[in-house]
Design an enzyme around this catalytic site. Sequence first.
Site: not given
Length: 276
Positions: A80, A132, A203-204, A225, A228
Amino acid sequence: MPLTRTADLMNTGAAVAAFNVITLEHAEAIATGAEAAGAPAILQISENAVRFHGGDLAPLAAATAAVARASSARLALHLDHVESTDLLHAASAHDFGSVMFDASKLPYGDNVKATAAAVRWGHERGIWVEAELGRIGGKAGDAHTPGVRTDPAEAAAYVADTGVDALAVAVGSTHAMTERTATLDHALITALREAAGVPLVLHGSSGVPEAELRRAVAAGMTKINVGTALNTAYTTAVRTYLDTHPTTVDPRRYLVPAREAMAETVAAFLRAVSPG
Ligand code: G3H
Ligand code: ZN
């Protein structure tokens, strides 16, 4: 069971969640969480994690692949946020069925050129390539950029010019959020899915509430994805254990609850994004 390939998980019409591996415990927790949820998952190793382990991809890749093969869940391996061409090229010596090549810091034309080269390299080796467009902020040293959006017309041109297999887009999430407060632009997701013609990647996702994730999948988001949220679960469990056991020195004492907390987080995300 044998490793599955990201491409096989991305073309079923269903969404799939991908989780970041930093330590062996992360990989074990992802496998356990996938087994508990009865859903496939992607284990992904980021360039940052490789750097954390000294820059050599081999140890973490081998350990993650071994954990995945020992699991009864369908699991794929993904590399990634790769910015280094050397690391990209290292992927083919390991078990990665897919790579995200991240040239999103570059101006549009340079992003296209670098990504097209990465796609050519990947496709010659049967490796599926994600890239991206529209910079999703919040990566280490990056500003949070929740207002950035990917333009559908540019997305269509980008896919045509690079040949990417999947596209990471900016639709309201940002990396490294510890609270689930992001709101997504669901109409834009639908427009991007139609314009891009390839699976979309969010993402995030740690910062996205569960109901928003379900809506994003319904609107056309395919790869979700998560990083965190696992680290929040891990660190909270360690902190809680050590607060109440101040004389403990054996890391296994606090890594057991940390690994369990990550596995529960994995299962919860999989239940939200994968069909039951
Ligand atoms: O590529 C990895 C993900 O975008 C993880 O983001 O750590 O904010 O969940 P997150
Ligand atoms: Zn990301």
